[in-house]
Scaffold this motif. Structure first.
Motif, PDB file in Angstrom:
ATOM      1  N   ALA A 162       0.820  -1.221   0.000  1.00  0.00           N
ATOM      2  CA  ALA A 162       0.000   0.000   0.000  1.00  0.00           C
ATOM      3  C   ALA A 162       0.852   1.269   0.000  1.00  0.00           C
ATOM      4  N   VAL A 163       1.933   1.259   0.744  1.00  0.00           N
ATOM      5  CA  VAL A 163       2.786   2.455   0.792  1.00  0.00           C
ATOM      6  C   VAL A 163       3.444   2.689  -0.567  1.00  0.00           C
ATOM      7  N   ALA A 164       3.854   1.605  -1.207  1.00  0.00           N
ATOM      8  CA  ALA A 164       4.469   1.738  -2.532  1.00  0.00           C
ATOM      9  C   ALA A 164       3.461   2.288  -3.544  1.00  0.00           C
ATOM     10  N   ARG A 165       2.192   1.855  -3.427  1.00  0.00           N
ATOM     11  CA  ARG A 165       1.167   2.359  -4.360  1.00  0.00           C
ATOM     12  C   ARG A 165       0.913   3.848  -4.131  1.00  0.00           C
ATOM     13  N   LEU A 166       0.973   4.277  -2.884  1.00  0.00           N
ATOM     14  CA  LEU A 166       0.816   5.700  -2.586  1.00  0.00           C
ATOM     15  C   LEU A 166       1.937   6.497  -3.264  1.00  0.00           C
ATOM     16  N   ALA A 167       3.157   6.004  -3.146  1.00  0.00           N
ATOM     17  CA  ALA A 167       4.299   6.695  -3.771  1.00  0.00           C
ATOM     18  C   ALA A 167       4.122   6.735  -5.292  1.00  0.00           C
ATOM     19  N   GLU A 168       3.608   5.653  -5.863  1.00  0.00           N
ATOM     20  CA  GLU A 168       3.367   5.624  -7.313  1.00  0.00           C
ATOM     21  C   GLU A 168       2.341   6.678  -7.713  1.00  0.00           C
ATOM     22  N   ALA A 169       1.276   6.789  -6.919  1.00  0.00           N
ATOM     23  CA  ALA A 169       0.245   7.788  -7.211  1.00  0.00           C
ATOM     24  C   ALA A 169       0.827   9.195  -7.119  1.00  0.00           C
ATOM     25  N   GLU A 170       1.674   9.425  -6.150  1.00  0.00           N
ATOM     26  CA  GLU A 170       2.312  10.738  -5.997  1.00  0.00           C
ATOM     27  C   GLU A 170       3.196  11.048  -7.205  1.00  0.00           C
ATOM     28  N   LEU A 171       3.942  10.039  -7.641  1.00  0.00           N
ATOM     29  CA  LEU A 171       4.798  10.241  -8.814  1.00  0.00           C
ATOM     30  C   LEU A 171       3.956  10.572 -10.036  1.00  0.00           C
ATOM     31  N   GLY A 172       2.789   9.904 -10.145  1.00  0.00           N
ATOM     32  CA  GLY A 172       1.893  10.183 -11.262  1.00  0.00           C
ATOM     33  C   GLY A 172       1.431  11.630 -11.245  1.00  0.00           C
ATOM     34  N   LEU A 173       1.110  12.132 -10.066  1.00  0.00           N
ATOM     35  CA  LEU A 173       0.695  13.534  -9.937  1.00  0.00           C
ATOM     36  C   LEU A 173       1.822  14.471 -10.356  1.00  0.00           C
ATOM     37  N   ARG A 174       3.007  14.180  -9.887  1.00  0.00           N
ATOM     38  CA  ARG A 174       4.132  15.073 -10.173  1.00  0.00           C
ATOM     39  C   ARG A 174       4.493  15.022 -11.652  1.00  0.00           C
ATOM     40  N   ALA A 175       4.567  13.816 -12.183  1.00  0.00           N
ATOM     41  CA  ALA A 175       4.961  13.673 -13.586  1.00  0.00           C
ATOM     42  C   ALA A 175       3.872  14.176 -14.524  1.00  0.00           C
ATOM     43  N   GLY A 176       2.619  14.100 -14.090  1.00  0.00           N
ATOM     44  CA  GLY A 176       1.511  14.457 -14.966  1.00  0.00           C
ATOM     45  C   GLY A 176       1.199  15.938 -14.979  1.00  0.00           C
ATOM     46  N   SER A 177       1.900  16.714 -14.186  1.00  0.00           N
ATOM     47  CA  SER A 177       1.623  18.144 -14.115  1.00  0.00           C
ATOM     48  C   SER A 177       2.587  18.896 -15.024  1.00  0.00           C
ATOM     49  N   GLY A 178       2.048  19.500 -16.093  1.00  0.00           N
ATOM     50  CA  GLY A 178       2.898  20.215 -17.047  1.00  0.00           C
ATOM     51  C   GLY A 178       3.066  21.675 -16.684  1.00  0.00           C
ATOM     52  N   SER A 179       3.672  22.445 -17.607  1.00  0.00           N
ATOM     53  CA  SER A 179       3.928  23.851 -17.338  1.00  0.00           C
ATOM     54  C   SER A 179       2.801  24.740 -17.857  1.00  0.00           C
TER      55      SER A 179
END
Ligand SMILES: NC(=O)c1ccc[n+]([C@@H]2O[C@H](COP(=O)([O-])OP(=O)(O)OC[C@H]3O[C@@H](n4cnc5c(N)ncnc54)[C@H](OP(=O)(O)O)[C@@H]3O)[C@@H](O)[C@H]2O)c1
Length: 189
Positions: A162-179
């Motif tokens: 579960a903790v790893a999935r949370l980190a994955e979701a966070e990475l998705g948010l960060r990577a998915g946010s453009g300029s």
């Protein structure tokens, strides 16, 4: 170094004494940060050492159903800080023998919920009467997690991923946010 001290300052946000909320932040955030900062620099030269910061489960989804936790805005925020903060020095020290962990217990059988830091909390005795994990079990889980290299340790968590999935979701948010502004935020397009 175990940063265990904490107070809760429970109460509806707009009604809790503002000075109490500042004390919550001083104990749960400022002291935790200052003591971690004081402890970590000496550890590499010694080649050993660990910091355990005590957060809490309301660091995650404190506002969400089915069990929203109103009356804990600043407490949950301070524990969210403990989680976010701790992960970075832990990452900086990855690959060394040094350990930095944040432990996130759920309800634990202590006197914690009977006081807001300086006064009794009405209605919280029921929570306390439901018991909670024995404090010794929280310690056992934390130390086992430390041994295993768990940075975010949730003592009662059965889903190890579960903790790893949370980190994955966070990475998705960060990577998915453009300029550029996202289409749904643009008017007239
Ligand atoms: N109980 C739970 O359900 C639960 C769940 C998740 C996380 N936690 C966390 O677990 C940690 C320990 O809480 P607990 O459950 O053991 O509650 P507790 O029985 O109320 O103990 C709180 C501890 O914090 C210390 N403390 C408070 N203010 C301080 C200050 N200004 N300076 C130095 N020490 C201070 C207290 O010391 P004195 O006795 O000397 O005042 C006491 O040792 C807290 O960080 C809490 O947020 C608790």
């Amino acid at each position: 170094m175990v940063n265990n001290a904490g107070i809760n300052g429970y109460g509806p946000f707009a009604e809790v004494d503002a000075g109490l909320l500042t004390r919550v932040l001083n104990v749960n955030v400022v002291a935790l940060t200052a003591l971690t900062r004081a402890a970590v620099p000496g550890m590499p030269a010694r080649g050993r050492g660990a910091v355990i910061n005590v957060a809490s489960l309301p660091a995650f989804a404190g506002d969400l159903p089915p069990d929203p936790l109103p009356r804990r805005a600043v407490y949950a925020g301070s524990k969210g800080y403990a989680v976010t903060f701790t992960r970075t020095p832990a990452a900086e020290l990855a690959g060394t023998p040094l350990r930095v962990q944040v432990v996130c217990p759920g309800l634990t059988a202590t006197e914690f919920h009977l006081g807001a830091g300086d006064a009794p909390v009405s209605g919280e005795r029921r929570v306390h009467d439901e018991g909670g994990m024995p404090a010794a079990d929280v310690v056992t889980a934390s130390l086992a997690g430390l041994e295993a290299g768990e940075v975010v340790c949730v003592p009662g968590l059965t889903d190890a991923e579960a903790v790893a999935r949370l980190a994955e979701a966070e990475l998705g948010l960060r990577a998915g946010s453009g300029s550029r502004t996202a289409p749904r935020s643009s008017h007239g397009e």
